[in-house]
Design a protein around this motif. Structure first.
Motif, PDB file in Angstrom:
ATOM      1  N   LEU B  75       0.862  -1.177   0.000  1.00  0.00           N
ATOM      2  CA  LEU B  75       0.000   0.000   0.000  1.00  0.00           C
ATOM      3  C   LEU B  75       0.899   1.228   0.000  1.00  0.00           C
ATOM      4  O   LEU B  75       1.792   1.335   0.843  1.00  0.00           O
ATOM      5  CB  LEU B  75      -0.880  -0.023   1.266  1.00  0.00           C
ATOM      6  N   SER B  76       0.683   2.128  -0.952  1.00  0.00           N
ATOM      7  CA  SER B  76       1.491   3.356  -0.934  1.00  0.00           C
ATOM      8  C   SER B  76       0.599   4.581  -0.928  1.00  0.00           C
ATOM      9  O   SER B  76      -0.508   4.566  -1.464  1.00  0.00           O
ATOM     10  CB  SER B  76       2.430   3.462  -2.139  1.00  0.00           C
ATOM     11  N   VAL B  77       1.117   5.621  -0.288  1.00  0.00           N
ATOM     12  CA  VAL B  77       0.434   6.910  -0.293  1.00  0.00           C
ATOM     13  C   VAL B  77       1.408   7.894  -0.936  1.00  0.00           C
ATOM     14  O   VAL B  77       2.338   8.368  -0.278  1.00  0.00           O
ATOM     15  CB  VAL B  77       0.078   7.363   1.133  1.00  0.00           C
ATOM     16  N   PRO B  78       1.236   8.156  -2.242  1.00  0.00           N
ATOM     17  CA  PRO B  78       2.255   8.922  -2.967  1.00  0.00           C
ATOM     18  C   PRO B  78       2.556  10.295  -2.342  1.00  0.00           C
ATOM     19  O   PRO B  78       3.712  10.627  -2.151  1.00  0.00           O
ATOM     20  CB  PRO B  78       1.653   9.083  -4.367  1.00  0.00           C
ATOM     21  N   LEU B  82       4.979   7.405   1.519  1.00  0.00           N
ATOM     22  CA  LEU B  82       5.177   6.271   2.414  1.00  0.00           C
ATOM     23  C   LEU B  82       4.568   5.014   1.828  1.00  0.00           C
ATOM     24  O   LEU B  82       3.672   5.068   0.980  1.00  0.00           O
ATOM     25  CB  LEU B  82       4.625   6.556   3.812  1.00  0.00           C
ATOM     26  N   GLN B  83       5.079   3.886   2.276  1.00  0.00           N
ATOM     27  CA  GLN B  83       4.529   2.619   1.824  1.00  0.00           C
ATOM     28  C   GLN B  83       4.477   1.622   2.973  1.00  0.00           C
ATOM     29  O   GLN B  83       5.268   1.698   3.916  1.00  0.00           O
ATOM     30  CB  GLN B  83       5.335   2.064   0.660  1.00  0.00           C
ATOM     31  N   ARG B  84       3.473   0.737   2.890  1.00  0.00           N
ATOM     32  CA  ARG B  84       3.281  -0.281   3.928  1.00  0.00           C
ATOM     33  C   ARG B  84       3.086  -1.624   3.237  1.00  0.00           C
ATOM     34  O   ARG B  84       2.370  -1.704   2.239  1.00  0.00           O
ATOM     35  CB  ARG B  84       2.030   0.030   4.756  1.00  0.00           C
ATOM     36  N   PHE B  85       3.649  -2.668   3.839  1.00  0.00           N
ATOM     37  CA  PHE B  85       3.461  -4.013   3.289  1.00  0.00           C
ATOM     38  C   PHE B  85       2.392  -4.731   4.110  1.00  0.00           C
ATOM     39  O   PHE B  85       2.439  -4.734   5.343  1.00  0.00           O
ATOM     40  CB  PHE B  85       4.786  -4.757   3.292  1.00  0.00           C
ATOM     41  N   GLU B 135      -4.957  10.340  -2.990  1.00  0.00           N
ATOM     42  CA  GLU B 135      -4.896   9.070  -3.706  1.00  0.00           C
ATOM     43  C   GLU B 135      -4.086   8.042  -2.935  1.00  0.00           C
ATOM     44  O   GLU B 135      -3.142   8.377  -2.223  1.00  0.00           O
ATOM     45  CB  GLU B 135      -4.306   9.282  -5.098  1.00  0.00           C
ATOM     46  N   LEU B 136      -4.507   6.766  -3.089  1.00  0.00           N
ATOM     47  CA  LEU B 136      -3.785   5.641  -2.512  1.00  0.00           C
ATOM     48  C   LEU B 136      -3.455   4.704  -3.661  1.00  0.00           C
ATOM     49  O   LEU B 136      -4.196   4.658  -4.642  1.00  0.00           O
ATOM     50  CB  LEU B 136      -4.674   4.873  -1.527  1.00  0.00           C
ATOM     51  N   SER B 137      -2.402   3.945  -3.534  1.00  0.00           N
ATOM     52  CA  SER B 137      -2.219   2.913  -4.554  1.00  0.00           C
ATOM     53  C   SER B 137      -1.870   1.592  -3.895  1.00  0.00           C
ATOM     54  O   SER B 137      -1.200   1.553  -2.861  1.00  0.00           O
ATOM     55  CB  SER B 137      -1.204   3.367  -5.602  1.00  0.00           C
ATOM     56  N   LEU B 138      -2.395   0.554  -4.487  1.00  0.00           N
ATOM     57  CA  LEU B 138      -2.262  -0.779  -3.923  1.00  0.00           C
ATOM     58  C   LEU B 138      -1.658  -1.682  -4.990  1.00  0.00           C
ATOM     59  O   LEU B 138      -2.208  -1.813  -6.076  1.00  0.00           O
ATOM     60  CB  LEU B 138      -3.648  -1.294  -3.519  1.00  0.00           C
ATOM     61  N   THR B 139      -0.508  -2.279  -4.686  1.00  0.00           N
ATOM     62  CA  THR B 139       0.115  -3.203  -5.634  1.00  0.00           C
ATOM     63  C   THR B 139      -0.095  -4.620  -5.123  1.00  0.00           C
ATOM     64  O   THR B 139       0.163  -4.912  -3.958  1.00  0.00           O
ATOM     65  CB  THR B 139       1.621  -2.927  -5.758  1.00  0.00           C
TER      66      THR B 139
END
Lengths: 678, 205
Positions: B75-78, B82-85, B135-139
């Motif tokens: 999960l990233s918050v551009p 920051l990013q979280r696994f 915006e959030l992004s989820l990989t």
């Protein structure tokens, strides 16, 4: 140098102040949370729960049929009009055939209609300020009732009439009235359409699906509104079975049983606990037990018969014992948490203890994914059984209910010429994708047999019955640890004795008989055949054919002499239609059989997925309600309301408090030492 | 002389008290530091597992050898950089290490609603700073990157799971933030809906 301890003291004071100051702030947030729970919907959008609901049910058990009237009494305690709605369970095989709405002294008889048409009528009445009631079937055993424009202080009663065949097995009759639901789990592989429908279940208007709304203390919540209210459940049962019954029992509920006359009994219950299924069990003494019973009646659409037949018990004995492979599947998902998981484990321990040395077995445990005890089934020797007990002991109830994976592993889709492969499936059935699972069972069954064991205080009875029917096995219910032994004993008796397979009905010199359910289930030891038949005008003798261990079996039902006339007109016709609807929907895609089901349902006045009951007042006498409220269901016993995870952490507080304490005490100690030296 | 002794004795009582308080403070501090370091060190290990699972899609790679869970998404918050696994399964143990996917709701990146929960003093402490419109992004492990836009931020009761019924991604943490009292019944629910989805071919990183 003196300023240093002063700083420390200030810091200490600040930290103490922080603690004192923050604690009450949080406590008030706490009580707000509590208040929200009581006075309004948790989102704060809806109005406060001010609609009381109590249920009165009366049952008449005559012969093989149970006639039930369920009355839901809605009372509006708000100072304004509301549209009330309620989601409730009924037995999965029930044929709902009438509805009335009572407003004050007026009774309005509901009409059956095609569902969308009924919804349109209901919405129109709602907009016009007329009181109206709509009853729909949302799932096979989940129904919804809606009352439009319930004025302040008003009381509206909706009465539903349904009938069901009583369950008769091992010389015991049982009747079940579900009270609440176990929340359903919607798995990953769930069809997109259904998921959308569920996601949009935001309780809007007459069209939307309802999602059940659960509270943990329904009775207390209602006491809060009106302490002199009626009990949540009033149940009156009259039994006229024509046979002497032994031990009428109502586990978990304190009911009054009185014997009125020979074979006639009355059971009364007043209770507030709507958190588990009501079950009535009664034994028929074996000496009295009839081998067959046949009822017939003339309805508007022709003659119908209801047949109960207990095959002679010697037909179940095997000449030679076949080796068995038993696969136990145990549900360890989050919904099983607590007493359900304990009961399931106990049942499995019982099963492991009672395995024969010559049998082989395996265990599949599933929640979000499935795990095997051993890659292959292993011999039921002492070593493997002890190992299996450890495996069962460490199971934890958490995660989702991905049932398809487990069924896929359990039903191997192969034939087993040298042994019998039986799958025993222990679950609460809290799934939303039943039809997909039934399809999977049917596809992979081949010569496996699936036995379902419904665990918990409010299991999904529909799933248990239908999965067992499709899986050609039988079903059992275990509500808690106390029932494990008796129910598992009966189950093992059925597992050990070969079944009568491919049961068929035919008549002499006639075309095919129209009988339902179809195909008929396999018959296990102690289970009677129950079938509703449409009779020809001059019905010839009927034959019941089945395959047994000893070869084909044929029983004859002579038609000229047998047959008691059943008192309730239309009752058997309705059962026949209801069984037909159930079979059609079970083995076909719903859209393909829609015209047939709709036709049957309208003709026999039955509630179905495509029909609804609607009652509307003639004239508008109420104000148009601006609020809506859903009456909550009590959480099933042993369950908790689904929640978001607990995610508060105090680590920053610990760091802060720890640092302050360490700094201040270190500084004080240093000052002391300096003073001592100085 | 006697008086001096008594004073000295009293002073030593005070000293023992202070040392005890110091030890208490140290244990509080250690506890807090343990929670924090567990949370952040685990993210580093999980990131390694994430790189491995991108290289081997379909394999459930535990971030450490005894872990009974696996990494499912990033999960990233551009705009906050920051990013979280994210780990699978919202058990208390998993939550100590990472944000977790609550499997009682829908799958991540699926058609329905999915929920990620994390502690409000570590991985999701940033949720107090996000705004509607961010915006959030989820990989996901299959290489898909999904972009979401936050369309609501609300405080709900812990039992109001219907609030997370709408299709999209829901981030949940306890509310209020930095409360010294454990066991709050309120949750901050940040709901975001899907705006775009791109499938990127993964290279072996």
């Amino acid at each position: 140098m003196l300023s240093c301890p002063n700083k420390v003291l200030t810091a200490l004071a600040v930290s103490l102040l922080c603690l004192i100051f923050f604690t009450p702030v949080n406590a008030s947030a706490f009580s707000e949370g509590q208040a929200q729970l009581q006075f309004s919907d948790a989102r704060g959008v809806d109005v406060a729960p001010g609609v009381l609901l109590s249920t009165r049910a009366s049952m008449q058990i005559t012969g093989l049929i149970n006639q039930v009237q369920v009355t839901q009494v809605f009372v509006n305690r708000h100072p304004f009009a509301v549209n009330a709605q309620y989601l409730f369970p009924l037995p999965s095989e029930s044929a709902v055939h009438a509805m009335t709405m009572k407003v004050g002294e007026r009774t309005i008889v509901g009409k059956i209609a095609e569902k969308q048409q009924a919804e349109r009528q209901y919405r129109a009445a709602q907009r016009a300020g007329k009181r109206a009631a709509l009853v729909k079937q949302q799932r096979a055993n989940m129904f919804s009732s809606r009352v439009a424009n319930l004025g302040p202080g008003e009381r509206v009663e909706i009465t539903l009439s349904y009938q069901e065949m009583i369950r008769f097995r091992d010389a015991e009759l049982s009747v079940r009235l579900p009270m609440t639901f176990t929340p359903r789990y919607h798995p990953r592989s769930y069809a997109v359409e259904e998921l959308r429908a569920t996601a949009n279940a935001t309780n809007n208007g007459a069209q939307g699906w309802l999602a059940p709304k659960f509270v943990e203390q329904l009775a207390q919540q209602q006491d809060f509104i009106d302490s002199s209210r009626e009990p949540l459940l009033q149940l009156d049962i009259e039994i006229d079975f024509g046979l002497q019954l032994e031990q009428i029992r109502t586990p978990h509920y304190q009911a009054q049983v009185s014997n009125l006359d020979f074979g006639r009994y009355r059971v009364q219950l007043r209770d507030d606990a709507m958190n588990r299924d009501f079950v009535l069990r009664a034994k028929v003494s074996p000496s009295q037990q009839a081998q067959a019973a046949f009822f017939r009646q003339t309805a508007q659409s022709g003659d119908y018969g209801l047949l109960m037949l207990l095959p002679p018990s010697d037909q179940f004995s095997a000449q030679q014992r076949l080796a068995r492979e038993l696969i136990f599947v145990i549900d360890s998902s989050g919904s099983m948490h607590g007493s359900s998981m304990d009961a399931a484990k106990q049942a499995l321990f019982y099963a492991l203890d009672n395995l024969d040395e010559n049998d082989s077995f395996n265990i599949i445990d599933f929640d979000s994914s499935a795990r095997l005890f051993r890659p292959q089934a292993v011999a039921a020797n002492a070593f493997n059984r002890a190992d299996a007990e450890r495996f069962v002991y460490q199971l934890q109830a958490d995660g989702g209910t991905e049932m398809a994976q487990a069924l896929d592993l359990a039903l191997d889709g192969k034939t087993h010429p040298n042994y019998v492969r039986q799958v025993v499936f222990l679950t609460d059935g809290s799934v939303g994708n039943e039809q997909a699972l039934f399809d999977l069972v049917q596809r992979q069954l081949v010569d496996n047999r699936l036995f379902t064991v419904g665990i918990g205080s409010a299991p999904n009875g529909y799933f248990m019955r239908r999965a067992a029917h499709v899986g050609r096995g039988s079903y059992t219910f275990i509500s808690d640890g106390n029932e494990v032994k008796t129910q598992m004993q009966d189950l093992f008796e059925r597992l050990q004795n070969p079944a009568l397979r491919d049961v068929r009905l035919s008549a002499a010199r006639a075309k095919e008989l129209s009988y339902w359910p179809q195909p008929l289930p396999d018959l296990y030891f102690g289970e009677p055949l129950m079938v509703a038949i449409k009779l020809a005008p001059q019905q010839q003798d009927m034959y019941i054919d089945a395959n047994t261990q000893h070869g084909p079996l044929r029983l004859t039902m002579p038609m000229h002499e047998t047959g008691q006339t059943y008192p309730h007109s239309e009752a058997i016709a309705r059962l026949w239609a209801r069984q037909q609807i159930a079979s059609l929907l079970l083995y076909n895609p719903a859209e393909a059989v829609r015209p047939q089901v709709l036709d049957l349902a309208l003709k026999h006045q039955l509630l179905s997925p495509f029909t609804a009951f609607i009652a509307v007042e003639e004239v508008a006498t109420s104000t148009v309600a601006q609020h809506k409220e859903q009456v909550a269901n009590n959480v099933a016993s042993g369950q908790r309301v689904q929640r978001f995870a607990q995610t508060d952490g105090q680590s920053l507080w610990h760091l802060l408090l720890g640092a302050l304490l360490m700094l201040s005490t270190a500084a004080w100690l240093r000052r002391e030492r300096r003073q001592a030296h100085g | 002389m006697a008086k001096g002794k008594r004073v000295a004795a009293r002073a030593s009582y005070w000293r023992y008290g202070a040392i005890a308080l110091f030890a208490l403070g140290a244990s509080f501090f250690a506890q807090g530091a343990y929670m924090q370091s567990k949370a952040w060190l685990a993210q580093w290990l999980i990131e390694r597992a994430w790189q491995q699972s991108l290289a081997a899609p379909g394999a459930n790679i535990p971030p450490w050898y005894y872990a009974d869970t696996h990494v499912v998404a990033k999960l990233s918050v551009p705009h906050l950089a920051l990013q979280r696994f994210v780990l699978a399964g919202s058990s208390g143990r998993n939550l100590a290490f990472a944000p977790t996917h609550d499997e009682a709701f829908g799958p991540l990146g699926g058609e329905g609603a999915s929920v990620i929960a994390a502690h409000n003093d570590t991985h999701f402490a940033f949720l107090r700073h996000v705004q509607v419109g961010d915006e959030l992004s989820l990989t996901l492990r299959d290489g898909r990157t999904l972009s979401y836009r936050i369309d609501s931020k609300q405080v709900v009761h812990q039992s109001d799971t219907q609030a997370a019924a709408a299709s999209g991604l829901h981030l949940v943490t306890c509310y209020p933030f930095n409360s010294p009292v454990a066991g709050t019944e309120l949750r901050l629910l940040v709901s975001a809906s899907l705006i775009s989805s791109s499938s990127r071919s993964t290279t072996n990183a």
